[in-house]
Design an enzyme around this catalytic site. Structure first.
Site, PDB file in Angstrom:
ATOM      1  N   LYS A 211     -12.485   0.216  31.992  1.00 21.40           N
ATOM      2  CA  LYS A 211     -13.317  -0.065  30.821  1.00 21.40           C
ATOM      3  C   LYS A 211     -13.741  -1.528  30.812  1.00 21.40           C
ATOM      4  O   LYS A 211     -12.960  -2.419  31.175  1.00 21.40           O
ATOM      5  CB  LYS A 211     -12.534   0.266  29.543  1.00 21.40           C
ATOM      6  CG  LYS A 211     -13.336   0.090  28.253  1.00 21.40           C
ATOM      7  CD  LYS A 211     -12.471   0.395  27.039  1.00 21.40           C
ATOM      8  CE  LYS A 211     -13.252   0.291  25.729  1.00 21.40           C
ATOM      9  NZ  LYS A 211     -12.415   0.549  24.541  1.00 21.40           N
ATOM     10  N   SER A 287     -14.223   4.028  21.716  1.00 19.44           N
ATOM     11  CA  SER A 287     -15.177   3.228  22.470  1.00 19.44           C
ATOM     12  C   SER A 287     -15.029   3.344  23.983  1.00 19.44           C
ATOM     13  O   SER A 287     -15.868   2.850  24.733  1.00 19.44           O
ATOM     14  CB  SER A 287     -15.042   1.751  22.069  1.00 19.44           C
ATOM     15  OG  SER A 287     -13.742   1.244  22.321  1.00 19.44           O
ATOM     16  N   GLY A 308      -7.924   0.561  20.185  1.00 22.54           N
ATOM     17  CA  GLY A 308      -7.672  -0.229  18.988  1.00 22.54           C
ATOM     18  C   GLY A 308      -7.738   0.600  17.720  1.00 22.54           C
ATOM     19  O   GLY A 308      -7.283   0.160  16.668  1.00 22.54           O
ATOM     20  N   GLY A 309      -8.301   1.802  17.816  1.00 20.37           N
ATOM     21  CA  GLY A 309      -8.377   2.696  16.669  1.00 20.37           C
ATOM     22  C   GLY A 309      -8.618   4.122  17.128  1.00 20.37           C
ATOM     23  O   GLY A 309      -9.397   4.854  16.528  1.00 20.37           O
ATOM     24  N   GLY A 310      -7.965   4.488  18.233  1.00 21.90           N
ATOM     25  CA  GLY A 310      -8.183   5.799  18.832  1.00 21.90           C
ATOM     26  C   GLY A 310      -9.183   5.765  19.966  1.00 21.90           C
ATOM     27  O   GLY A 310      -9.637   6.814  20.437  1.00 21.90           O
ATOM     28  N   SER A 311      -9.540   4.580  20.450  1.00 16.30           N
ATOM     29  CA  SER A 311     -10.642   4.429  21.401  1.00 16.30           C
ATOM     30  C   SER A 311     -10.364   5.005  22.780  1.00 16.30           C
ATOM     31  O   SER A 311     -11.289   5.149  23.576  1.00 16.30           O
ATOM     32  CB  SER A 311     -11.012   2.947  21.541  1.00 16.30           C
ATOM     33  OG  SER A 311     -11.622   2.482  20.364  1.00 16.30           O
TER      34      SER A 311
END
Length: 610
Positions: A211, A287, A308-311
């Site tokens: 990534k 993301s 960071g939030g389910g990415s």
């Protein structure tokens, strides 16, 4: 839309909240009323929010309507703030059916330990499977050792596939950058090692996408932007990348991502929207959408993401692959863009649970000094998963069922399979204040992103360099005050207490991974991004605890909705219980069998293709 701000919530002390199945705690489904916004309307909203005074007023209305004031900023919260989601080694439990690794082992030696934990492959040769199956790390390793294929041969097929799927006919948007000369150089080095009978590990010659949030030479790290790569010098590989290189893995290039990780769709106006290989008219999720889609399409069996939030887990579920986020602190953040200091970390996307375990072993390095003392690294002996003792899975029915009908049905059936095949039981619980946690996480993540980027980058750059949807996100992030942040950390403290109590009686919490499957990709969003708060809230509905509380979590495919789109089931574990989660995911993978092995519409066979 009311004129007055609703009265703030008054929270009772966390110790007084009933966590039992008959609790009278009120479940709040995400309070999202805004319609989808894209194209010209996104540009107009960005302009409004960046206008002095007017922008402040509009942001205030949005925060009021989404209950940020009521549930977070102005709420009366008795607990003190908790500023980090790390866990002490005392939080670890005695895990069953594991192999304990020594801290002195190299990444390649840890990979060898992991391979020993995986059941023997059903097929000794690369023969056509009965139906579709994904090639795994061990398939590539076996082919290289036997001479049926070489890393150079596979790398050439990979580069041809990337060129094809990046062209105008498909325009899949998997990669931001891919250097053919560098990929071939790595592959040729690996081929020579196999010819000499000295591969570094089972991952030698295996392609891995990275990534664009992790440093990986010779590429710049842009975070999905068109400006950060030149503003921030990339001098060395991220720790996770360096460990994979030490195992001989071939770094395949920088995978596409939602710009700055500030969205859930995977639509990037600078580098193209990453399309879902199961349906090119659907989103891949964000993301880490490029990483998930590259694995789904067969371009690599393993990819690195950041969560960071389910990415990592959200796009994994939407693309029908495995997504794994270990306990906060287990993997090094060195070389990861500091977009969210206390909620973000690297994660793994892989074709199978076995490949997830092998990649995890490679990058979970315990040899380096760390400010956080960790328990030993346990690797699950997947050969013994069937003999695991009774497992208790906590399920909060109101939350579990707050998803589409197909997801609810498939995840419920998957849970029943675990009962039938393994005798593992589910226990009903209440996980309080789910929506409150989502909002508190959003405040935390947004505040940390702004603080990280502002001084060095955002304050001195032209906003026109940023995508329109991310400009809106940055305006919202910048509106959060120290009071907002402190209140969010108080809610973090409460949630840590709630989850610790639940884990006293359960080994993991089970949920769907997303509330909806991959939704349609609209043409009007391709150049501007979009604000789809309803789908966005549904995608993050089950992912927040893993980041906000630093808990390990994994998603595994369990089937397809009526439109043929993948559905994932999630397990959230106790701190440091990665081995247990991998056991659970492997059991789920085995119980579902070939039902989760439908071939994507865009897929490349890099091993047996002539």
């Amino acid at each position: 839309m009311g004129f007055f701000i609703p009265p703030p919530k008054v929270y009772k002390p966390a110790a007084e909240v009933d966590l039992g199945p008959d609790s009278d705690e009120h479940y709040i489904s995400p309070n999202v009323k805004a319609p989808r916004v894209a194209g010209f309307l996104v540009k107009m909203l960005a302009w409004v929010l960046e206008t002095p005074v007017l922008g402040w007023i509009v942001l205030g209305v949005l925060k009021r309507d989404n209950l940020v004031y009521k549930l977070v900023s102005d709420a009366e919260i008795p607990e003190p703030p908790l500023f980090t989601a790390t866990h002490t080694w005392q939080a670890a439990i005695q895990e069953q059916s594991v192999r304990v690794t020594e801290s002195r082992l190299s990444p390649a030696e840890r990979v060898q330990e992991a391979v020993a934990c995986v059941p023997a492959a059903a097929q000794a040769q690369l023969e056509p499977a009965a139906g579709f199956r994904r090639w795994t790390v061990r398939d590539f390793h076996r082919a290289y050792r036997s001479g049926q294929a070489t890393p150079t041969m596979v790398a050439r097929r990979f580069l041809a596939a990337v060129e094809e799927c990046s062209g105008p006919d498909l325009n899949m948007g998997f990669f931001i950058s891919c250097d053919p000369a560098d990929v071939l150089r790595q592959a040729e080095d690996s081929t020579r090692r196999y010819q000499q009978g000295a591969p570094l590990s089972a991952m030698d010659g295996v392609l891995v996408a990275v990534k664009d949030e992790l440093d990986c030479l010779p590429y710049p790290t842009s975070g999905g932007t068109r400006w950060l790569g030149s503003a921030r010098r990339c001098a060395a590989d991220a720790a996770c990348v360096a460990q994979l290189r030490a195992c001989g893995a071939v770094m395949a290039g920088k995978a596409n991502m939602h710009e700055l990780g500030a969205g859930t769709s995977g639509i990037n106006p600078h580098h193209g929207a990453t399309r879902n290989p199961y349906n090119v008219g659907r989103v891949s999720g964000g993301s880490s959408g490029g990483s998930a889609a590259a694995v789904c399409a067969g371009l690599c069996p393993v990819a690195l993401g950041a969560d960071g939030g389910g990415s990592v887990r959200m796009p994994a579920a939407l693309c029908g692959v495995v997504g794994f986020k270990p306990t906060a602190g287990r993997l090094s953040n060195s070389g990861l863009l500091p977009l969210n200091w206390t909620v973000g970390m690297p994660g793994i996307l892989a074709a199978t649970v076995e490949d997830t375990l092998i990649a995890y072993a490679a990058i979970a390095d315990q040899s380096k000094p760390s400010p956080l003392q960790q328990p030993e690294l346990n690797l699950p002996m997947l050969t013994r998963t069937r003999s695991m003792p009774s497992i208790r899975l906590a399920k909060y029915a109101k939350w579990f069922d707050d998803s589409s009908e197909d997801i609810r049905s498939l995840c419920g059936k998957a849970l029943q399979m675990l009962r039938t095949h393994y005798g593992w039981e589910s226990v009903d619980v209440t996980v309080p204040e789910i929506e409150e946690m989502r909002l508190a996480h959003y405040v935390t993540m947004g505040s940390e992103c702004t603080a990280s980027l502002a001084a060095k980058y955002l304050d001195s750059m032209d906003r026109s360099e940023v995508g329109w949807d991310v400009r809106i996100a940055l305006s919202a992030y910048g509106s959060f005050s120290s009071r907002d942040y402190l209140s969010a950390q108080r809610l973090r403290c409460r949630q840590m207490y709630f989850h610790e109590k639940i884990f006293e009686t359960a080994d993991a919490i089970v949920t769907p991974m997303t509330g909806v499957t991959a939704y349609a990709l609209q043409d009007d969003a391709l150049s501007t991004g979009e604000l789809d708060y309803i789908n966005g809230a549904a995608l993050v509905r089950y992912s927040i605890a893993g980041n906000f509380l630093g808990l390990p979590a994994i998603t595994v495919p369990v089937g397809y909705d009526r439109g043929g789109l993948p559905v994932g089931l999630q397990f959230i574990g106790r701190p440091w219980s990665e081995a247990t989660l991998l056991h659970l995911a492997y059991a789920m993978q085995e119980a579902c069998g070939k039902k989760v092995l439908r071939k994507p519409k865009v897929h490349y066979d890099l091993l047996t293709k002539e």
